[in-house]
Enzyme design. Structure first.
Site, mmCIF file in Angstrom:
data_model
loop_
_atom_site.group_PDB
_atom_site.id
_atom_site.type_symbol
_atom_site.label_atom_id
_atom_site.label_comp_id
_atom_site.label_asym_id
_atom_site.label_seq_id
_atom_site.Cartn_x
_atom_site.Cartn_y
_atom_site.Cartn_z
ATOM 1 N N ARG A 131 0.826 -1.202 0.000
ATOM 2 C CA ARG A 131 0.000 0.000 0.000
ATOM 3 C C ARG A 131 0.864 1.257 0.000
ATOM 4 O O ARG A 131 0.523 2.253 -0.647
ATOM 5 C CB ARG A 131 -0.918 -0.012 1.227
ATOM 6 C CG ARG A 131 -1.904 1.140 1.240
ATOM 7 C CD ARG A 131 -2.889 0.997 2.388
ATOM 8 N NE ARG A 131 -2.276 1.263 3.683
ATOM 9 C CZ ARG A 131 -2.432 0.490 4.757
ATOM 10 N NH1 ARG A 131 -3.149 -0.625 4.686
ATOM 11 N NH2 ARG A 131 -1.863 0.825 5.904
ATOM 12 N N LYS A 132 1.977 1.224 0.739
ATOM 13 C CA LYS A 132 2.843 2.402 0.785
ATOM 14 C C LYS A 132 3.465 2.685 -0.570
ATOM 15 O O LYS A 132 3.638 3.851 -0.949
ATOM 16 C CB LYS A 132 3.927 2.212 1.853
ATOM 17 C CG LYS A 132 3.375 2.157 3.264
ATOM 18 C CD LYS A 132 2.585 3.415 3.595
ATOM 19 C CE LYS A 132 1.745 3.274 4.858
ATOM 20 N NZ LYS A 132 2.492 2.861 6.033
ATOM 21 N N GLN A 164 -8.032 2.992 9.391
ATOM 22 C CA GLN A 164 -8.217 4.248 10.106
ATOM 23 C C GLN A 164 -8.734 5.328 9.156
ATOM 24 O O GLN A 164 -8.499 5.313 7.959
ATOM 25 C CB GLN A 164 -6.924 4.690 10.787
ATOM 26 C CG GLN A 164 -5.748 4.923 9.862
ATOM 27 C CD GLN A 164 -4.869 3.704 9.679
ATOM 28 O OE1 GLN A 164 -5.373 2.584 9.667
ATOM 29 N NE2 GLN A 164 -3.571 3.918 9.536
ATOM 30 N N ASP A 304 -2.466 2.294 20.793
ATOM 31 C CA ASP A 304 -1.256 2.875 21.363
ATOM 32 C C ASP A 304 -1.595 3.917 22.428
ATOM 33 O O ASP A 304 -1.158 3.827 23.588
ATOM 34 C CB ASP A 304 -0.434 3.504 20.236
ATOM 35 C CG ASP A 304 1.027 3.677 20.592
ATOM 36 O OD1 ASP A 304 1.475 3.134 21.610
ATOM 37 O OD2 ASP A 304 1.741 4.344 19.817
ATOM 38 N N ARG A 510 4.052 5.185 7.879
ATOM 39 C CA ARG A 510 5.250 4.365 8.027
ATOM 40 C C ARG A 510 5.886 4.098 6.672
ATOM 41 O O ARG A 510 5.170 3.772 5.724
ATOM 42 C CB ARG A 510 4.880 3.040 8.715
ATOM 43 C CG ARG A 510 4.376 3.242 10.144
ATOM 44 C CD ARG A 510 3.889 1.979 10.795
ATOM 45 N NE ARG A 510 2.566 1.568 10.343
ATOM 46 C CZ ARG A 510 1.810 0.645 10.962
ATOM 47 N NH1 ARG A 510 2.250 0.069 12.067
ATOM 48 N NH2 ARG A 510 0.631 0.311 10.493
#
Length: 545
Positions: A131-132, A164, A304, A510
């Site tokens: 995906r990145k 998200q 997180d 990321r």
């Protein structure tokens, strides 16, 4: 009154370590360093009680902002400031090849985007790598640093439903940009425009995410009915700039910093009233699903932030139970959020149930949930996930943190929490102890000669990476010597004003780094608190063998 289990003895991130309790001149130096850090964190509090933790500007968002202003033709003065920020960033050395290519392209200079992507993602071993590649390639194409790449099925290539919310915004925007560039705007649906529409509202960006908003505005400029609103929002870019003239990735991490900073201040012996103010501020930021986002008004909860908030509120609730029953209710709701995100493998993802489980998130959830009675099977299942993931080998996880030592210290805390909460004859205890020992051994074996750690073995040491490692080693009696060398490394690098400088640790998307400077002080104080609690004074060079 909602029951709130107290923190586990010997397994809390907010370890005891009151200022002034370390013996000898070296111990007093450690306590002075902690006191100065604690004072810096306390003064970072905003009127609403949250710690202010703004994000530094970044080349990627600055390049996209320049593109937006160039396309809309508004605010030449802000365009000039962005140009200066990009030129300075390139001259001083871009943080990665992708952002270097983005900056050059936004400035109208040649950029080899294909080579930049290969250099950035060639060693990126992560479940989001595919995906990145699509995301970053489309961004560079929009900026003019990469040729258009046809896709077999553009209508579905950018579909990330179930992820998200800001990622959905980003990928929808890139779909729109791709389709208009390819001459197939008919594939853009009304649902796509509806997904991007929140970015047209004035004020802070949705989800506190400037990257998502910039991509959305660039896509929305292709819609005639949205063009004027896009121009209006472009005219507000001036207000998004940091002092250096650039745009940050996100507005900040005030919630994350308050939860972790609260734990650090607890360990440093901060007054109870200070901790209660921070805790009350966090309860005001809890989302309806029981979780927390990373900054003010971020409705997208994540594992997180929620784990850190639960632990800090649990700590304060134990001290102020009668005066603050709301804290116990907030902890219970946070626990419910975490339980609802467990996967079939026993692990937890960062955001939504059904997505890939991650080591650091699962370890953090173990640490947050272990104190609650009745969750033994849940905790044991999550620990088994950690054991199996470690036994599978492969690279140590680097995810939202770029440090190996982040996932390693959280794993050590998870195993400690399991040991403190499980029956003494639990069959998984032995495997847990072995996995913990391997995590510590990895840290000991990768310590630099100067006493610090880099983000990965072989890289220069920095304070954040070192602080993460110190948390784990200070909890391990057999690692006392490496812990003492780490303390010395940190104390030698404290600035005259009490703070610390470090390379960026956070990543998003990321593996792109971004920097929230206050988190450096938070992490170092957490590490030094653990060292003080264990009685680790700094070792001097003459004592080393």
């Amino acid at each position: 009154m909602t029951f709130c289990a107290p923190p586990l003895s010997g397994a809390s991130l907010a370890v005891p370590g009151v200022r002034g309790d370390s013996p000898g001149p070296d111990g007093r130096a450690l306590d002075r360093a902690r006191a100065r850090l604690a004072a810096r964190l306390t003064t970072a509090a905003a009127p609403d009680g949250l710690l202010r933790a703004p994000c530094d500007s970044r080349l990627l968002e600055s390049a996209l902002a320049l593109r937006l202003l160039t396309e809309t033709g508004v605010d030449p003065g802000t365009r000039d400031r962005l140009v200066r920020r990009l030129k300075t960033g390139v001259d001083e050395g871009a943080p990665d090849p992708f952002q270097e290519a983005a900056a050059h392209a936004a400035l109208g200079e040649y950029a080899d985007g294909a080579t930049a992507l290969e250099r950035l993602l060639g060693g990126f071993a992560h479940f989001t790598a595919g995906r990145k590649l699509l995301m970053f390639r489309e961004v560079l194409t929009e900026l003019g640093a990469h040729p258009h790449t046809p896709l077999d099925d553009p209508a579905t290539a950018f579909d990330v439903r179930g992820q998200q919310r800001w990622l959905i915004t980003e990928m929808t925007a890139l779909k729109v940009l791709h389709c208009f560039r390819a001459g197939i705007p008919r594939l853009v649906t009304e649902e796509d425009w509806w997904t991007l529409a929140p970015s047209l509202r004035p004020g802070p960006p949705p989800y506190a995410n400037h990257l998502a908003r910039l991509l959305a505005l660039l896509a929305l400029r292709h819609s005639p009915r949205h063009a004027e609103a896009v121009r209006q929002r472009a005219g507000e870019v001036r207000g998004w700039l940091r002092p250096d003239g650039g745009v940050p990735f996100i507005t900040g991490m005030d919630v994350f910093a308050t939860a972790t900073g609260g734990l650090a201040l607890t360990g440093a012996g901060a007054p109870a009233h200070t901790l209660v103010v921070l805790a009350d501020a966090l309860t005001g930021q809890q989302n309806t699903d029981g979780g927390w986002g990373f900054d003010r008004s971020v409705a997208q909860s994540d594992v997180d932030d929620t784990t850190y908030c639960v632990e800090f509120l649990r700590t304060v609730a134990q001290r102020a139970r009668d005066e603050r029953p709301v804290l116990g209710r907030a902890v219970a709701a946070g626990e419910g959020f975490l339980l609802a995100r467990r996967g079939g493998d026993g692990g937890l993802p960062t955001f939504e149930k059904g997505t890939d489980s991650e080591t650091a998130m699962t370890a953090a959830a173990v640490h947050a949930l272990a104190p609650r009675p009745g969750l033994g099977p849940v905790v044991a299942e999550a620990v088994r996930f950690l054991i199996d993931r470690e036994a599978a080998g492969g690279p140590y996880e680097r995810s939202w943190s770029l440090n190996e030592s982040n996932a390693l210290f959280r794993t050590v805390l998870a195993h400690d929490s399991f040991r403190a909460s499980a029956p003494h004859d639990h069959p998984a205890l032995a495997a847990s102890a072995r996995a913990r020992a391997r995590a510590v051994a990895r840290l000991v074996s990768t310590q630099r000669p100067d006493g610090g750690w880099g983000q990965v073995p072989g890289e220069p040491a920095d304070p954040i990476s070192t602080a993460y490692a110190l948390i784990a080693l200070a909890r391990t009696p057999s690692a006392a010597d490496p812990a003492r060398r780490a303390v010395r490394y940190l104390l030698e690098r404290q600035r005259p004003d009490g703070g610390f400088d470090s390379r960026p640790d956070q990543a998003g998307p990321r593996p792109l780094a971004y920097h929230v400077p206050l988190l450096t002080d938070v992490c170092v104080l957490l590490g030094l608190n653990h060292a003080a609690a264990a009685g680790h004074r700094p070792v001097h060079p003459t004592e080393e063998t």
